[in-house]
Design an enzyme around this catalytic site. Sequence first.
Site, short mmCIF file in Angstrom:
data_model
loop_
_atom_site.label_atom_id
_atom_site.label_comp_id
_atom_site.label_asym_id
_atom_site.label_seq_id
_atom_site.Cartn_x
_atom_site.Cartn_y
_atom_site.Cartn_z
N TYR A 66 0.85 -1.20 0.00
CA TYR A 66 0.00 0.00 0.00
C TYR A 66 0.87 1.24 0.00
CZ TYR A 66 -5.02 -0.59 0.16
OH TYR A 66 -6.31 -0.79 -0.19
N GLU A 68 -0.58 4.82 -0.37
CA GLU A 68 -1.37 6.06 -0.55
C GLU A 68 -0.54 7.26 -0.13
OE1 GLU A 68 -5.13 5.54 1.39
OE2 GLU A 68 -5.70 3.94 0.04
N ASP A 243 -7.01 15.54 -22.96
CA ASP A 243 -6.96 14.09 -22.75
C ASP A 243 -6.25 13.51 -23.98
OD1 ASP A 243 -7.41 11.38 -22.70
OD2 ASP A 243 -9.51 11.53 -22.11
N THR A 272 -3.58 7.72 -20.93
CA THR A 272 -3.37 6.34 -20.51
C THR A 272 -1.94 6.00 -20.91
OG1 THR A 272 -4.22 5.57 -22.63
CG2 THR A 272 -5.76 5.56 -20.78
N LYS A 275 -1.98 2.64 -24.62
CA LYS A 275 -2.45 2.69 -26.02
C LYS A 275 -1.24 2.92 -26.93
CE LYS A 275 -7.14 4.18 -24.86
NZ LYS A 275 -7.28 4.82 -23.55
N ARG A 281 -1.16 -1.19 -18.62
CA ARG A 281 -2.52 -0.63 -18.52
C ARG A 281 -2.56 0.35 -17.34
NH1 ARG A 281 -6.89 -1.57 -20.90
NH2 ARG A 281 -5.70 -2.97 -22.21
N1 DSN Z 1 -11.66 2.31 -23.99
C1 DSN Z 1 -10.91 3.41 -24.57
C2 DSN Z 1 -10.98 3.40 -26.06
O1 DSN Z 1 -11.14 2.33 -26.60
O2 DSN Z 1 -10.86 4.43 -26.68
C3 DSN Z 1 -11.35 4.67 -24.02
O3 DSN Z 1 -11.90 4.56 -22.76
#
Ligand code: DSN
Length: 480
Positions: A66, A68, A243, A272, A275, A281
């Site tokens: 943990y 935090e 974003d 994120t 991607k 992830r």
């Molecule tokens: N799930 C992501 C996407 O596929 O664009 C966004 O949340």
Amino acid sequence: MSDLDALTSSAYSQALEVIASVEPRVAEATRQELADQRGSLKLIASENYASPAVLLTMGTWFSDKYAEGTVGHRFYAGCQNVDTVESLAAEHARELFGAEYAYAQPHSGIDANLVAFWSILAHRIEGPWLEKAGRKNVNELTEEDWEALRKELGNQRLLGMSLDAGGHLTHGFRPNISGKMFHQQQYGTDPETGLLDYDLLAAKAREFKPLILVAGYSAYPRRVNFATMREIADEVGATLMVDMAHFAGLVAGKVFTGDEDPVPHAHVVTTTTHKSLRGPRGGMVLATEEYAPSVDRGCPMVLGGPLSHVMAAKAVALAEARQPGFRTYAQQVADNAKSLAEGFLTRGADLVTGGTDNHLVLLDVSSYGLTGRQAETALLDAGIVTNRNSVPADPNGAWYTSGIRLGTPALTTRGFGHDEFDRVAELIVHVLQNAQPGTTKAGGPSKASYVLGDGVAAKVKDASAEMLERHPLYPGLDLA
Ligand code: DSN
């Protein structure tokens, strides 16, 4: 096989044996997932293949800790090693993106956006409100103060891109918490061109006067001018939040520079890491120094305990993205998207905005007489993994949709280039031309079921297999 490949193969083979000794079905599903990913054309724009080093980093005892709080200021003892990996992740992120501040704790993109919303509310509303009320901090608030502060915090405006124009659920979509906690309005795209119209957006911002202007997208196949976005935000007194979850890899790889790089222009940037950035992830927030103290309070204000094992993997992935090869990869992702788009256009397909200049293509499948859902499942039958997606003013709504979103980051990692993406477009068009809507039990036209011509799936799978074998996934990974 190189020494590193041999080590990786042995690590995974042994790990699967250990897992199988407790729950063999999990070990089997894990093996099967690799086989499935190896044997299909992955075109989901938000997916990729992380390196074995990134994947292995996630499977350790950091998961058991943990942590935090923030580096050096934890609510638990014994966080010295978590401090090391979180600091490394933040340092690599700052260097890679040229950001003043980086926060590596969010568990996902949605969590990163919640941290950003919280930090903007804390910085812009709560802080000034406390000062005006003469309170040093929230511990000094009376019940009456709380009532007044809650009203103030809950009465703020957010302007973001609509879902069917390519925005994300968390950009103020009414059913999402972002569309409920804020008074929201949405901007769309030009109905003729499908492109962002900055003049219309500015007019809407002037009228609505949002506290937060959200830029960024998950299904818009074009670049955004973030310098213009910042001008609009400044004119109306808004905080610009970008974003960049989808295109972070193109920013990291310097494909998006100048006005197309959000980091120098936005107050707060969320992303994120899994991607186009090709990491584990998870999520991340970048911010200017001004917003850093409120972002730092993300956990435990908004987030549960940070995933220390994933922060460690973020550090590894960001170190990879700082290597020169990542720029080559990112450029290839964008070049491949162009090849894919051209492959569709030469075969008469209908693309939203008429093409792409990022990592994704949005194919309107209405001209084949199909919904997005029918197209998605017909393609899956043929071993092509995509996801259905709304198109602007979609007559089929967000569940059935009229589009298919296709991205190039994953297959580019496998080594696909121009010729392969042209062939992928050909195969997709072949499937869609040979799929027809099915009928409902009552005999009416179905939006979900479909009939695929005899032998189409097998023929497409054979054609894909040849390309997939030429560009294997994890080529050095040989499971015993
Ligand atoms: N799930 C992501 C996407 O596929 O664009 C966004 O949340």
